[in-house]
Design a protein around this motif. Sequence first.
Motif, PDB file in Angstrom:
ATOM      1  N   ASP A   1       0.832  -1.202   0.000  1.00 10.08           N
ATOM      2  CA  ASP A   1       0.000   0.000   0.000  1.00 10.08           C
ATOM      3  C   ASP A   1       0.865   1.250   0.000  1.00 10.08           C
ATOM      4  OD1 ASP A   1      -2.415  -1.317  -0.046  1.00 10.08           O
ATOM      5  OD2 ASP A   1      -2.640  -1.348   2.138  1.00 10.08           O
TER       6      ASP A   1
ATOM      7  N   SER B   1       0.824   3.784  -3.090  1.00  5.07           N
ATOM      8  CA  SER B   1       0.101   5.034  -2.842  1.00  5.07           C
ATOM      9  C   SER B   1       0.979   6.274  -2.964  1.00  5.07           C
ATOM     10  CB  SER B   1      -0.564   5.009  -1.462  1.00  5.07           C
ATOM     11  OG  SER B   1       0.397   4.885  -0.431  1.00  5.07           O
TER      12      SER B   1
ATOM     13  N   GLN C   1      -4.727   1.350   9.752  1.00  3.89           N
ATOM     14  CA  GLN C   1      -5.359   0.497   8.749  1.00  3.89           C
ATOM     15  C   GLN C   1      -5.836  -0.818   9.361  1.00  3.89           C
ATOM     16  OE1 GLN C   1      -6.073   1.251   5.720  1.00  3.89           O
ATOM     17  NE2 GLN C   1      -4.655   2.753   4.924  1.00  3.89           N
TER      18      GLN C   1
ATOM     19  N   LYS D   1      -9.073   4.407   8.150  1.00  4.15           N
ATOM     20  CA  LYS D   1      -8.362   4.078   6.900  1.00  4.15           C
ATOM     21  C   LYS D   1      -7.696   5.330   6.341  1.00  4.15           C
ATOM     22  CE  LYS D   1      -9.382   0.966   4.152  1.00  4.15           C
ATOM     23  NZ  LYS D   1      -9.897   0.166   3.021  1.00  4.15           N
TER      24      LYS D   1
ATOM     25  N   ASN E   1      -3.624   6.384   5.458  1.00  3.10           N
ATOM     26  CA  ASN E   1      -3.136   7.013   4.219  1.00  3.10           C
ATOM     27  C   ASN E   1      -2.398   8.311   4.509  1.00  3.10           C
ATOM     28  OD1 ASN E   1      -4.231   4.974   2.680  1.00  3.10           O
ATOM     29  ND2 ASN E   1      -6.098   6.086   2.191  1.00  3.10           N
TER      30      ASN E   1
ATOM     31  N   TYR F   1      -6.311  10.104  -3.725  1.00  4.07           N
ATOM     32  CA  TYR F   1      -5.111  10.235  -2.894  1.00  4.07           C
ATOM     33  C   TYR F   1      -4.617  11.673  -2.837  1.00  4.07           C
ATOM     34  CZ  TYR F   1      -4.321   5.223  -2.204  1.00  4.07           C
ATOM     35  OH  TYR F   1      -4.416   3.911  -1.809  1.00  4.07           O
TER      36      TYR F   1
ATOM     37  N   GLN G   1      -6.814  13.674  -0.550  1.00  2.00           N
ATOM     38  CA  GLN G   1      -6.600  13.295   0.845  1.00  2.00           C
ATOM     39  C   GLN G   1      -5.300  13.889   1.400  1.00  2.00           C
ATOM     40  OE1 GLN G   1      -6.671   9.025   0.708  1.00  2.00           O
ATOM     41  NE2 GLN G   1      -8.895   8.905   0.821  1.00  2.00           N
TER      42      GLN G   1
END
Length: 259
Positions: free
Chosen positions: A13, A17, A57, A101, A105, A196, A199
């Motif tokens: 991830d 990401s 997460q 979550k 991130n 993304y 965010q």
Amino acid sequence: MHNVFVYVFYPMDVVTSLPTTYPTMIQIDGQFMGFMNLFYGLYQTRPNFLWHGYWAQALAYYPHMITKYAIKQVLEGIFAASLWCDEVANYVGMFVAYPLKLAGNRMIFDMAFNGTLKYSSIAEYFAITLKDGGVGLLFTGCLLEKGVYVLTSIMYKKINEMLKQQQASFTARWVKATVLYGCSEILLFPAMVIRYNMQLQAVLSKELYSGILDCCAKMYAAGGIAAFYSGLGFSLALMPLLVLVLVASNRYDSKVKTE
């Protein structure tokens, strides 16, 4: 078992990401030194960077499943048990778990974009985020993510049904599944990149994008069409490994049912 699975695959991830934030990196710095330099720099300063934000997460699983179970029981008590009850309960559970979550991130992005960690813990993340923008900031990109989830679920279900109907060898199913999942990833990847980058704003403590359309316009100005596929190569490179796990689990489930 869930936490072990998340722990093993969490670095993927992180690796997939971070490259999606290239359009924002360009707007902030005006230049970009390359993702391998980024990863190497992170490793030098924080050797455990591949697991930064892991607990956020991992913990998101529990409010998701608890809420899903509770809502499902309520709906099935009012209506007859059906697939839509399970789907509605699942979406409500995902909504409740979304802030955790998103915390994971943002802690990944925090590590990459800030010289010192803005969020040293989950508790500090929530305290700072609530102070900066209130509850709304905890749900940035939620609707976009759920929209992507719906489309992804539909495509993945079709792929899984197709694979279960075939009596091909394990290797053949793995190769075909990798190609199919890769195609679906290419189709949906721009939405993931937009999500993304939106965010990321809370981590930077500045508002770069006023909305989805503004984000798309600025991303296009920063890197053209290619900006919407930033990091796709990393995601596709890891796809065979992820699909291998899925195909193996499907084969195991089928074997258990026949026995």
